[in-house]
Scaffold this motif. Structure first.
Motif, PDB file in Angstrom:
ATOM      1  N   GLN A  14     -45.242  96.410 -23.781  1.00 36.35           N
ATOM      2  CA  GLN A  14     -44.582  96.171 -25.047  1.00 36.35           C
ATOM      3  C   GLN A  14     -43.883  97.530 -25.555  1.00 36.35           C
ATOM      4  OE1 GLN A  14     -47.296  94.915 -28.047  1.00 36.35           O
ATOM      5  NE2 GLN A  14     -47.466  92.900 -27.079  1.00 36.35           N
ATOM      6  N   MET A  29     -34.621  92.947 -36.460  1.00 37.15           N
ATOM      7  CA  MET A  29     -35.413  92.520 -37.462  1.00 37.15           C
ATOM      8  C   MET A  29     -34.817  91.658 -38.738  1.00 37.15           C
ATOM      9  SD  MET A  29     -37.503  95.917 -38.205  1.00 37.15           S
ATOM     10  CE  MET A  29     -38.314  97.150 -37.176  1.00 37.15           C
ATOM     11  N   SER A  57     -49.866  88.969 -40.617  1.00 38.10           N
ATOM     12  CA  SER A  57     -49.828  88.756 -39.318  1.00 38.10           C
ATOM     13  C   SER A  57     -49.653  90.155 -38.482  1.00 38.10           C
ATOM     14  CB  SER A  57     -48.243  87.920 -39.029  1.00 38.10           C
ATOM     15  OG  SER A  57     -47.207  89.024 -39.014  1.00 38.10           O
ATOM     16  N   ARG A  59     -47.053  91.901 -37.818  1.00 36.46           N
ATOM     17  CA  ARG A  59     -45.677  92.035 -37.341  1.00 36.46           C
ATOM     18  C   ARG A  59     -45.016  93.307 -38.040  1.00 36.46           C
ATOM     19  NH1 ARG A  59     -40.714  90.069 -35.174  1.00 36.46           N
ATOM     20  NH2 ARG A  59     -39.492  91.812 -35.085  1.00 36.46           N
ATOM     21  N   TYR A  62     -46.529  96.637 -36.659  1.00 41.02           N
ATOM     22  CA  TYR A  62     -46.260  96.828 -35.416  1.00 41.02           C
ATOM     23  C   TYR A  62     -44.813  97.421 -35.490  1.00 41.02           C
ATOM     24  CZ  TYR A  62     -44.613  95.788 -30.772  1.00 41.02           C
ATOM     25  OH  TYR A  62     -44.009  95.931 -29.310  1.00 41.02           O
ATOM     26  N   ASP A  63     -43.914  96.665 -36.367  1.00 40.55           N
ATOM     27  CA  ASP A  63     -42.638  97.331 -36.342  1.00 40.55           C
ATOM     28  C   ASP A  63     -42.358  98.883 -36.813  1.00 40.55           C
ATOM     29  OD1 ASP A  63     -41.227  94.908 -35.608  1.00 40.55           O
ATOM     30  OD2 ASP A  63     -41.242  94.030 -37.732  1.00 40.55           O
ATOM     31  N   ALA A  86     -53.909  89.479 -35.378  1.00 42.32           N
ATOM     32  CA  ALA A  86     -53.178  90.563 -35.205  1.00 42.32           C
ATOM     33  C   ALA A  86     -53.141  91.501 -34.098  1.00 42.32           C
ATOM     34  CB  ALA A  86     -52.823  91.166 -36.654  1.00 42.32           C
ATOM     35  N   THR A  89     -52.175  89.939 -30.966  1.00 41.05           N
ATOM     36  CA  THR A  89     -50.596  89.954 -30.644  1.00 41.05           C
ATOM     37  C   THR A  89     -49.832  90.968 -30.804  1.00 41.05           C
ATOM     38  OG1 THR A  89     -51.164  87.685 -31.999  1.00 41.05           O
ATOM     39  CG2 THR A  89     -48.812  88.496 -31.792  1.00 41.05           C
ATOM     40  N   TRP A  90     -50.197  92.000 -31.370  1.00 41.53           N
ATOM     41  CA  TRP A  90     -49.434  93.175 -31.574  1.00 41.53           C
ATOM     42  C   TRP A  90     -50.294  94.418 -31.045  1.00 41.53           C
ATOM     43  CZ3 TRP A  90     -44.877  91.435 -32.089  1.00 41.53           C
ATOM     44  CH2 TRP A  90     -44.701  90.372 -32.909  1.00 41.53           C
TER      45      TRP A  90
END
Length: 743
Positions: A14, A29, A57, A59, A62-63, A86, A89-90
């Motif tokens: 990632q 984004m 979530s 996201r 993570y960003d 979360a 996933t991230w």
């Protein structure tokens, strides 16, 4: 048997590579996430630990983590299932998720460098019986978890300022009068909303309102509070989960209440501003309803969001700078006022200046492919809060502490190399061993119509900090009369630009130097996240002026000894620095300049025509005594600009004035105007002037006879090193950035 991937393998898969790879990732984004990241990371440190409260979530958390390898992000959510998902996933080495109620003490005291509350605090009130006490407890716990110098950012909704009761006119013909929510007309939806919505103002009963005949055909008119009208306007387009929408009270604090909540907790406000999302205004507000006061006067659209940024200061330190008393000044002691006469026309010009030369110094370095700059953060500029009786447009307020380059006034006779070394040592703690390269300066006029000042701006490449200094802000030496001169901090260059796009950063000179730095390095500035600009192609191109960037060399001004014109008003103000408990820590006089009759704000408008071959811009040639004073020739290439009347209270009023002035002064027909990023200050040490930049699409057929010099935008960008008007530099960089022609 296949080996399961290790955490290191997952992290590696990632990892997105260089800073330019991350810039591309950022561009992917959605717009709201870009705005969230831009508004927050421009104020957060680039190293340390930041908590993203209500991470959902994961996201968004993570960003944020993707942008800085040295910044640990901790996502907090009340739902343990969400936290587990979360975390699965991230994944990144600098990212983790924890379960907890954000209103409770999730983190130990003094353990965080940043706290982000993005569209989450209204959940604290909504799901705690609309309790403001629970919200206050939440803020207490979050501020307690911050280290001194840490930053808390809230991006949420705000109770709009304005009259208590309003008329809200809603269409009746855009849907059904009865039935399921998705099929209802806007008026019918409002009546459903009024029946079922509950909030802190009316917990048990419907929204108070009365229905009336509307002066707008096909509409129903409702008399209600502005706050209730805004609650409906904010959610009227979210029909799919209507019942869930009604569970939440969006607005709980006014801007003044947010600011008081911050200051009372020892937070110095770095930014406090209503946000009006341009996409929402264009697609969900304009033409969808009418809002007016009870006298029938149209009201501006309420904010779509609100941003407040606070920095935790040491106990007893100043949190706000206010003008306690101000009055006109007959004989300035610090500033000097002069009057100049244009020999041919006889027109008189007034100029104010402060002693010495103005230098801007921007130290920079690259690390892991990212470009960082060192800037003064929390530097006291009390003059930005001068003349409260002439409020700025748009409702933005400042504590008086801003982020800016390492600016200094030097005396005539001090060699530039010596001045630079002294400034970097005294104001940033940078010794000669860290200075690697000093670039050639550029010089520009900050506000040449009234301020006799030309800035010399230097880019200085420095060695990155190492050891303990690497993770800490450097307190700026206390070289002023206030209790603190702020701190010198590392800032990500690209994120500063993004904050300027949406009004999260107000110093134009920092922005200009960063653009110049990135251009020198051949580095992309990343995506534009301000209002999208869409220019239709016109068949006719304006006539190109060969002299567009080379005004005639003349010296038509002489000093006029017979007195001032009365347009400018030198003033003196007494500014107090107050602590969180209201104690006055310092009381300091300052001289500054405002127009005698006009408002504090200025509008600049860059005329634009798009053809099949590209974009054209219209520039003005002016003769100004400040330019002659410094260069021997008065000619200057500028962007059209006008002081705004005091009666203006909202940026939405400005485009009509711009269209009128372009027609009267230049013969141009304006089609549409866009706000070109956030408002900015260029000379906060002399004047509270706030500048609102616009790009204006004009009819190409009217450009041929207009009293402007036209050239392709590409030619302007190639010749930017010859441009000396700060306002033209700002709008040129921003227009090119918005149109994606900076690379």
């Amino acid at each position: 048997m296949a080996r399961s991937p290790s955490p290191a393998d997952v992290y590696a898969s990632q990892h997105r590579g260089s800073a330019d790879d991350y810039a591309s990732y950022f561009a992917g984004m959605d717009a709201s996430m870009q705005q969230k990241v831009a508004l927050t990371t421009a104020h957060f440190p680039t190293r340390g630990r930041v908590a993203d409260m209500g991470s959902g979530s994961g996201r968004g958390t993570y960003d944020l983590a993707c942008l800085y390898q040295g910044l640990e992000l901790v996502g907090v959510d009340i739902n343990p299932v969400t936290v587990d998902m979360a975390g699965q996933t991230w994944r990144r080495p600098n990212l983790r998720f924890v379960a907890g109620d954000i209103a409770d003490p999730v983190f130990p005291p003094e353990s965080l460098d940043g706290v982000l509350d993005s569209s989450v605090l209204h959940h604290v009130t909504s799901f705690n019986d609309f309790s403001l006490a629970r919200l206050e407890t939440c803020l207490d716990n979050q501020v307690r978890a911050l280290r001194t110098g840490g930053v808390i950012i809230i991006r949420d909704f705000v109770i709009p300022d304005g009259p208590e009761h309003v008329w809200l006119d809603l269409p009746e013909t855009d849907g059904a009068a009865e039935g399921e929510v998705p099929a209802l007309s806007t008026a019918a939806l409002f009546e459903r909303f009024a029946r079922d919505f509950r909030c802190g103002v009316h917990r048990t009963g419907p929204v108070p309102h009365t229905r009336h005949a509307s002066p707008h055909p096909g509409h129903a008119r409702y008399r209600l509070t502005l706050r209730a009208a805004n609650e409906f306007i904010l959610r009227k387009d979210y029909r799919e989960h209507w019942d869930v929408e009604l569970l939440e009270e969006y607005t709980y604090f006014s801007q003044g209440q947010f600011e008081e909540a911050f200051r009372s907790r020892g937070l110095r406000i770095l930014s406090s501003m209503p946000i009006r999302n341009p996409w929402i205004l264009a697609n969900r507000y304009e033409g969808r309803f009418h809002l007016s006061d009870l006298e029938g006067r149209p009201l501006p659209f309420p904010p779509t969001n609100y941003l407040i940024v606070g920095e935790k200061v040491p106990p007893g330190a100043g949190v706000v700078l206010r003008e306690e008393h101000g009055e006109p000044l007959t004989t300035p002691r610090f500033l000097s006022l002069s009057t100049w006469r244009h020999e041919a026309s006889g027109q008189l010009y007034e100029l104010v200046e402060r002693p010495g030369r103005t230098l801007d110094v921007l130290p920079w370095f690259q690390e892991d492919g990212q470009v960082f700059v060192l800037a003064k953060k929390g530097f006291p500029r009390p003059i930005v809060n001068a003349c409260a009786d002439r409020p700025h447009l748009g409702g933005a307020t400042l504590s008086g502490y801003i982020t800016e380059p390492l600016a200094a006034i030097t005396q005539v006779g001090e060699a530039p190399a010596r001045a630079l070394a002294r400034i970097l040592h005294e104001r940033a703690g940078l010794g000669p061993e860290r200075l690697l390269e000093v670039g050639e300066p550029v010089r520009y006029f900050t506000s040449p119509g009234g301020v006799n000042e030309r800035v010399s701006a230097y880019l200085v490449r420095v060695a990155p900090a190492s050891g303990p200094e690497k993770n800490a802000a450097l307190p700026a030496p206390d070289y002023g009369p206030f209790t603190s001169a702020g701190s010198v901090r590392e800032l990500d260059a690209r994120q500063v630009l993004r904050a300027c796009h949406v009004g999260g950063m107000v110093d134009a000179r920092l922005e200009l130097n960063i653009h110049r730095l990135l251009r020198r390095l051949g580095a992309s500035p990343g995506p534009w996240i301000g209002a999208p600009l869409v220019f239709p192609i016109q068949a006719e191109a304006p006539p190109r002026a060969p002299d567009a960037l080379t005004p005639a060399r003349r010296a038509p001004f002489s000093v006029h000894e017979e007195g001032a014109t009365g347009y400018l008003e030198p003033r003196t103000g007494t500014f107090s620095e107050r602590a969180a408990d209201g104690r006055v820590l310092a009381s300091v006089p300052r001289e500054y300049l405002v127009p005698r009759e006009a408002g504090r704000d200025t509008a600049v408008a860059l005329p634009v025509v798009r053809t099949a071959e590209g974009y054209w811009v219209g520039l003005e040639h002016r003769e100004l005594p400040a330019v002659q004073h410094f260069t021997g020739s008065a000619g200057l290439v500028v962007v059209p600009a006008w002081r705004l009347p005091r009666a203006f209270t909202h940026p939405g009023e400005v485009p009509a004035l711009i269209a009128e002035r372009l027609r009267e002064e230049f013969g141009l027909t304006a089609r549409r105007a866009w706000e070109l990023g956030g408002s900015y200050h260029t000379t906060p040490g002399v004047t509270p002037e706030l500048v609102w930049p616009f790009a204006v699409e004009v009819e190409a057929s009217t450009a041929r006879e207009a009293r402007l010099r036209w050239l392709p935008l590409s030619a302007l960008l190639e010749g930017l090193d010859t441009v000396a008007d700060a306002h033209l530099l700002v709008v040129a960089w921003r227009l090119a950035h918005a149109l994606g022609v900076l690379g």
